[in-house]
Design a protein around this motif. Structure first.
Motif, PDB file in Angstrom:
ATOM      1  N   UNK A   1      19.708  32.851 -25.537  1.00 56.84           N
ATOM      2  CA  UNK A   1      20.844  33.601 -25.004  1.00 56.84           C
ATOM      3  C   UNK A   1      21.737  32.742 -24.122  1.00 56.84           C
ATOM      4  N   UNK A   2      21.147  31.971 -23.217  1.00 58.86           N
ATOM      5  CA  UNK A   2      21.947  31.169 -22.302  1.00 58.86           C
ATOM      6  C   UNK A   2      22.751  30.116 -23.038  1.00 58.86           C
ATOM      7  N   UNK A   3      22.113  29.389 -23.939  1.00 60.87           N
ATOM      8  CA  UNK A   3      22.826  28.375 -24.705  1.00 60.87           C
ATOM      9  C   UNK A   3      23.956  29.002 -25.518  1.00 60.87           C
TER      10      UNK A   3
ATOM     11  N   UNK B   1      30.952  18.499  -7.102  1.00 62.73           N
ATOM     12  CA  UNK B   1      30.570  19.915  -7.116  1.00 62.73           C
ATOM     13  C   UNK B   1      30.856  20.539  -8.486  1.00 62.73           C
ATOM     14  N   UNK B   2      32.003  20.179  -9.050  1.00 68.02           N
ATOM     15  CA  UNK B   2      32.327  20.667 -10.394  1.00 68.02           C
ATOM     16  C   UNK B   2      31.227  20.282 -11.383  1.00 68.02           C
ATOM     17  N   UNK B   3      30.835  19.014 -11.343  1.00 69.57           N
ATOM     18  CA  UNK B   3      29.888  18.528 -12.348  1.00 69.57           C
ATOM     19  C   UNK B   3      28.482  19.055 -12.108  1.00 69.57           C
ATOM     20  N   UNK B   4      28.131  19.210 -10.840  1.00 68.76           N
ATOM     21  CA  UNK B   4      26.821  19.805 -10.561  1.00 68.76           C
ATOM     22  C   UNK B   4      26.794  21.261 -11.017  1.00 68.76           C
ATOM     23  N   UNK B   5      27.890  21.970 -10.820  1.00 73.65           N
ATOM     24  CA  UNK B   5      27.971  23.355 -11.293  1.00 73.65           C
ATOM     25  C   UNK B   5      27.865  23.409 -12.811  1.00 73.65           C
ATOM     26  N   UNK B   6      28.544  22.497 -13.503  1.00 76.10           N
ATOM     27  CA  UNK B   6      28.489  22.461 -14.970  1.00 76.10           C
ATOM     28  C   UNK B   6      27.073  22.216 -15.464  1.00 76.10           C
ATOM     29  N   UNK B   7      26.377  21.270 -14.819  1.00 76.70           N
ATOM     30  CA  UNK B   7      24.998  20.977 -15.220  1.00 76.70           C
ATOM     31  C   UNK B   7      24.101  22.187 -15.000  1.00 76.70           C
ATOM     32  N   UNK B   8      24.253  22.840 -13.870  1.00 78.72           N
ATOM     33  CA  UNK B   8      23.428  24.023 -13.599  1.00 78.72           C
ATOM     34  C   UNK B   8      23.736  25.160 -14.566  1.00 78.72           C
ATOM     35  N   UNK B   9      24.995  25.303 -14.921  1.00 77.96           N
ATOM     36  CA  UNK B   9      25.343  26.330 -15.910  1.00 77.96           C
ATOM     37  C   UNK B   9      24.698  26.040 -17.251  1.00 77.96           C
ATOM     38  N   UNK B  10      24.730  24.777 -17.652  1.00 78.83           N
ATOM     39  CA  UNK B  10      24.132  24.407 -18.934  1.00 78.83           C
ATOM     40  C   UNK B  10      22.638  24.695 -18.955  1.00 78.83           C
ATOM     41  N   UNK B  11      22.015  24.683 -17.786  1.00 80.36           N
ATOM     42  CA  UNK B  11      20.594  24.994 -17.672  1.00 80.36           C
ATOM     43  C   UNK B  11      20.350  26.475 -17.396  1.00 80.36           C
TER      44      UNK B  11
END
Length: 503
Positions: free
Chosen positions: A314-316, A105-115
């Motif tokens: 902006x997101x990046x 869940x941590x890593x999926x959240x990180x990936x989604x944040x990066x996107x």
């Protein structure tokens, strides 16, 4: 660091129950061999050789595809190499195998944040907090992500784009006071950039000093006006007997930028450059990089060319440090102004009508023309699909055809796609950046797709060289590779979002 434990064996999900019969085909020897490969992958991960780590995690998965930790570890390695789409897929697979595998869940959240998918990431942080109510880090990430989601909702509610006032119109630069103790470079009486100003600026930055906010704002106002007048695709002419230089990602590595100028001389009317996006983020001297490049663009508007990268968004910038750095060195208003300026950066450059240069790559469909690129309405944040998105995010692949992007945005395109695009548009080859390469460059697709990456030892950990390309009117590319140079003891990502601390 990567997991060293096996995944939970008693997961009670439907997915785990459904795979029991298949798992019975995995022998004890298979399991032992897979564990050996995972442990070997962990060693490569610790050594920060993430591609090799990914390869050995894959081998472990091929032997025993029913261990959540293998996918979780590979997801982490994908995150380290910015393959967010692949990281997302692996994290989801880990969770499907074991719903109690919290790191998934941590890593999926990180990936989604990066996107930039904060709302989706928030759901996973909520799950983590429910599983681990006493985990302070999880609570902090949930709170911070929730804050971003609410802030974005508020901004959408109040935003009226047609009436939005430019930051430039809100500034009172005339009355900004230059303190008596300021000893840094100054623009001339008309507020213009001079060669001496640029020399003084680079030396000032080299000594870790700030340009006065008044001059920084003046540069931003002028460069914003200049970019607005440029098309989305710019034409560059390299005349006979001259040299032209193309650089790839710089990523806030200011001292390596100075080294490029040392190796290849400063920009000038006789020494033109093109910088192909991703000027900022990751490296913690992004302000110095971007103000230097903007200054040279103002000094030599027809001989210093800049294209937008996927990190000029902006997101990046929220995630990877640029916004935090600007706020630390100046203020939040200037950070917002940079976002506005980046929206006007050109998306691609066409050299002598024969070489197309863009940050990412080609497109998810054939029949795209140069004229299509000229017509792109670029004054916005990069969309999730379409020509603008793919120019900034796509990557080449070895196999023919197209496939979904490992990044989760854009597409991957094969040599046949490149050849068809070149033939349709009467081009010789393309140059793109966007990916770390061991020597700083790579020639692929039968010599028709060149990658150039100019940030050596990326993030102080990748061990790669940087490179730049020089060419004359014949457009024959020549490559110069170089190693990283020392920089002050400020770590990469020093200003990045606290949300982006990888688990």
């Amino acid at each position: 660091m990567a997991d060293t434990e096996r995944s939970h064996g008693d997961g009670n999900t439907t997915e785990v129950n459904q795979t029991q019969a298949s798992q019975s085909d995995i022998t004890d020897d298979d399991k032992a061999r897979a564990e050996e490969l995972k442990n070997k992958a962990n060693e490569f991960f610790k050594a920060q050789d993430f591609p090799q780590a990914t390869d050995f995690y894959t081998q472990a998965i091929d032997i025993n595809p029913y261990v959540a930790a293998y996918y979780g570890n590979r997801s982490f390695a994908h995150l380290k190499t910015e393959c967010f789409g692949s990281a997302l897929q692996d994290a989801s697979q880990a969770i499907s195998l074991d719903r109690s595998y919290i790191k998934g869940y941590y890593r999926r959240a990180t990936a989604n944040m990066a996107l930039g998918k904060f709302k989706i990431a928030l759901k996973d942080y909520d799950t983590v907090v429910k599983y681990r109510p006493n985990d302070k880090d999880a609570k902090a990430k949930f709170t911070e992500c929730n804050k971003i989601v609410k802030m974005q909702a508020f901004e959408r509610a109040i935003r009226v784009d047609s009436n939005k006032q430019s930051i430039a119109d809100q500034l009172d630069i005339e009355n900004m006071i230059i303190e008596d103790d300021y000893e840094g470079p100054k623009l001339d009486e008309d507020g213009k950039v001079t060669k001496q100003f640029m020399l003084d600026l680079m030396e000032h930055f080299k000594n870790q000093k700030k340009l006065h906010r008044k001059y920084a704002y003046q540069i931003l106002v002028q460069i914003n006006d200049m970019f607005k007048k440029l098309p989305s695709l710019c034409d560059i002419t390299v005349p006979e007997g001259s040299k032209f230089t193309v650089c790839g990602d710089i990523h806030g590595q200011f001292y390596d930028l100075l080294n490029i100028f040392e190796l290849n001389q400063l920009p000038s009317t006789d020494n033109p450059y093109l910088f192909n996006g991703d000027f900022v983020d990751r490296g913690s001297f992004s302000v110095e990089v971007i103000l230097t490049l903007f200054g040279f663009k103002l000094l030599y508007p027809d001989h210093l060319h800049l294209s937008r990268g996927n990190h000029e968004s902006e997101t990046m910038n929220q995630m990877y440090g640029f916004h935090g750095e600007v706020k630390s060195k100046y203020n939040a208003q200037m950070s917002e102004f940079f976002t506005e300026v980046y929206n006007w950066l050109p998306l691609a450059q066409l050299i002598n009508n024969k070489v197309l240069v863009m940050h990412g790559g080609l497109f998810s469909k054939d029949d795209v023309t140069i004229d299509d690129l000229r017509k792109i309405d670029r004054n916005r944040q990069p969309p999730d699909e379409g020509f603008m998105c793919e120019l900034l995010w796509s990557d080449p692949q070895i196999l023919p055809g197209r496939s979904p992007s490992k990044r989760g945005v854009g597409c991957q395109f094969g040599p046949d796609v490149t050849h068809r695009f070149l033939a349709k548009n009467n081009l010789e080859y393309i140059i793109r950046s966007h990916e770390v390469r061991a020597q700083g460059y790579e020639v692929g697709h039968d010599g028709k797709c060149i990658t150039v990456f100019s940030a050596p030892n990326y993030c102080d950990q990748m061990g790669n060289k940087g490179a730049f390309i020089t060419m004359g009117a014949d457009l024959k590319p020549n490559f110069t590779s170089y190693a990283a140079v020392p920089h002050p003891n400020v770590r990469p990502m020093a200003y990045a979002s606290n949300l982006f601390g990888f688990m």
